[in-house]
Design a protein around this motif. Structure first.
Motif, PDB file in Angstrom:
ATOM      1  N   ILE A 150       5.512   3.661   1.505  1.00 28.63           N
ATOM      2  CA  ILE A 150       5.330   2.587   0.534  1.00 28.63           C
ATOM      3  C   ILE A 150       6.043   1.318   1.001  1.00 28.63           C
ATOM      4  O   ILE A 150       5.505   0.207   0.893  1.00 28.63           O
ATOM      5  N   ASN A 154       4.240  -2.126   1.835  1.00 33.52           N
ATOM      6  CA  ASN A 154       4.647  -3.340   1.124  1.00 33.52           C
ATOM      7  C   ASN A 154       4.848  -4.504   2.103  1.00 33.52           C
ATOM      8  O   ASN A 154       4.553  -5.664   1.776  1.00 33.52           O
ATOM      9  N   SER A 163       1.948  -8.017  -3.470  1.00 31.96           N
ATOM     10  CA  SER A 163       3.057  -7.094  -3.671  1.00 31.96           C
ATOM     11  C   SER A 163       2.581  -5.956  -4.568  1.00 31.96           C
ATOM     12  O   SER A 163       1.484  -6.019  -5.145  1.00 31.96           O
ATOM     13  N   PHE A 164       3.391  -4.924  -4.699  1.00 36.73           N
ATOM     14  CA  PHE A 164       3.025  -3.804  -5.551  1.00 36.73           C
ATOM     15  C   PHE A 164       2.915  -4.229  -7.023  1.00 36.73           C
ATOM     16  O   PHE A 164       2.084  -3.709  -7.767  1.00 36.73           O
ATOM     17  N   SER A 165       3.734  -5.172  -7.418  1.00 38.77           N
ATOM     18  CA  SER A 165       3.653  -5.645  -8.809  1.00 38.77           C
ATOM     19  C   SER A 165       2.309  -6.321  -9.064  1.00 38.77           C
ATOM     20  O   SER A 165       1.736  -6.201 -10.154  1.00 38.77           O
ATOM     21  N   ALA A 229      -5.907  -4.400  -1.005  1.00 35.37           N
ATOM     22  CA  ALA A 229      -4.895  -3.344  -0.865  1.00 35.37           C
ATOM     23  C   ALA A 229      -5.535  -2.012  -0.518  1.00 35.37           C
ATOM     24  O   ALA A 229      -5.077  -1.297   0.381  1.00 35.37           O
TER      25      ALA A 229
END
Length: 251
Positions: A150, A154, A163-165, A229
């Protein structure tokens, strides 16, 4: 005088990049391959030691597994996937060493003792404890590899200003929408032209995608971040994240 002139106009030789080195090795330069592996032995030993939780010597079997894994990483590495050779090879080495440890532990568990003793109950208890220890090791190593994967992913997302958010906020809410976005991602990963546009220009080739799918441009643009993604996961070497994609495709 000629010597002075040659020194005056001598061009300093450009240092070869890691990407160029790996490319030459992949083309069959075994001398360069051996030099690179030799120079990265300390890194290999450190990576293997972090998995084994003890110092690994070059004479240990685990170190040999690490060497083979590093060579495998060299052959499979592609800078287009976003990660560095170090990050990529670290994941590969840890996976292979963990696989080796699990295999060794499994073989030890299945050794059969045909002799009858009074300590059968103690042996059974010890066997159960060993199995629990192996399961615990598997769980912890899986968690560690998943966390590292991860973190690596990222870093790649950062190249696309994601970003993951962002993914949490932009992920399609409905299962059908997620599946449609995933099918677009799969199209990109399977199509060399679309893949190159995404990897080289760091953008989603919306116009080309629109001509290949029955999804509206508005829908593609709305799910742009999610599609990017998912495409990167399919293109890259992400074992744990691919499991997530598999789950989405099967819903």
């Amino acid at each position: 005088m000629r010597l002075l002139l040659s020194m005056l106009f001598m061009v300093k030789k450009r240092k070869r990049t890691m990407e160029e080195t790996v490319h030459l090795i992949q083309q069959g330069d075994t001398k360069l391959q051996n030099e690179l592996i030799r120079s990265y032995k300390p890194f290999i030993a450190k990576t293997v030691s972090s998995v084994c939780k003890r110092y690994i010597h070059e004479s240990d079997d685990e170190f040999s597994i690490g060497l083979i894994a590093f060579n495998e990483a060299i052959q499979k590495y592609s800078p287009e996937k976003g990660s560095s050779l170090i990050s990529f090879s670290e994941v590969i080495i840890k996976r292979r060493v963990i696989d080796y440890i699990r295999t060794q532990a499994k073989h030890q568990n299945f050794k059969i003792d045909y002799s009858s003793t009074d300590n059968d109950e103690d042996q059974n208890n010890a066997s159960i404890e060993n199995e629990l220890s192996i399961d615990d090791f598997k769980r912890k190593t899986d968690e560690e590899l998943r966390r590292e994967e991860i973190l690596q992913f990222n870093e790649v997302l950062g190249q696309y200003d994601l970003s993951f958010s962002d993914l949490v906020q932009q992920s399609p809410k409905h299962a059908d929408a997620r599946k449609n976005a995933m099918n677009v991602a799969k199209l990109i990963a399977d199509n060399e032209e679309l893949k190159q546009i995404l990897l080289e220009k760091k953008r989603l080739p919306i116009k080309q995608i629109e001509n290949s799918v029955s999804i509206s441009r508005k829908t593609i643009e709305r799910n742009r971040k999610y599609i990017i993604a998912m495409s990167l996961i399919l293109i890259g070497d992400y074992v744990y994240l691919r499991d997530y994609i598999k789950g989405v495709l099967e819903t």
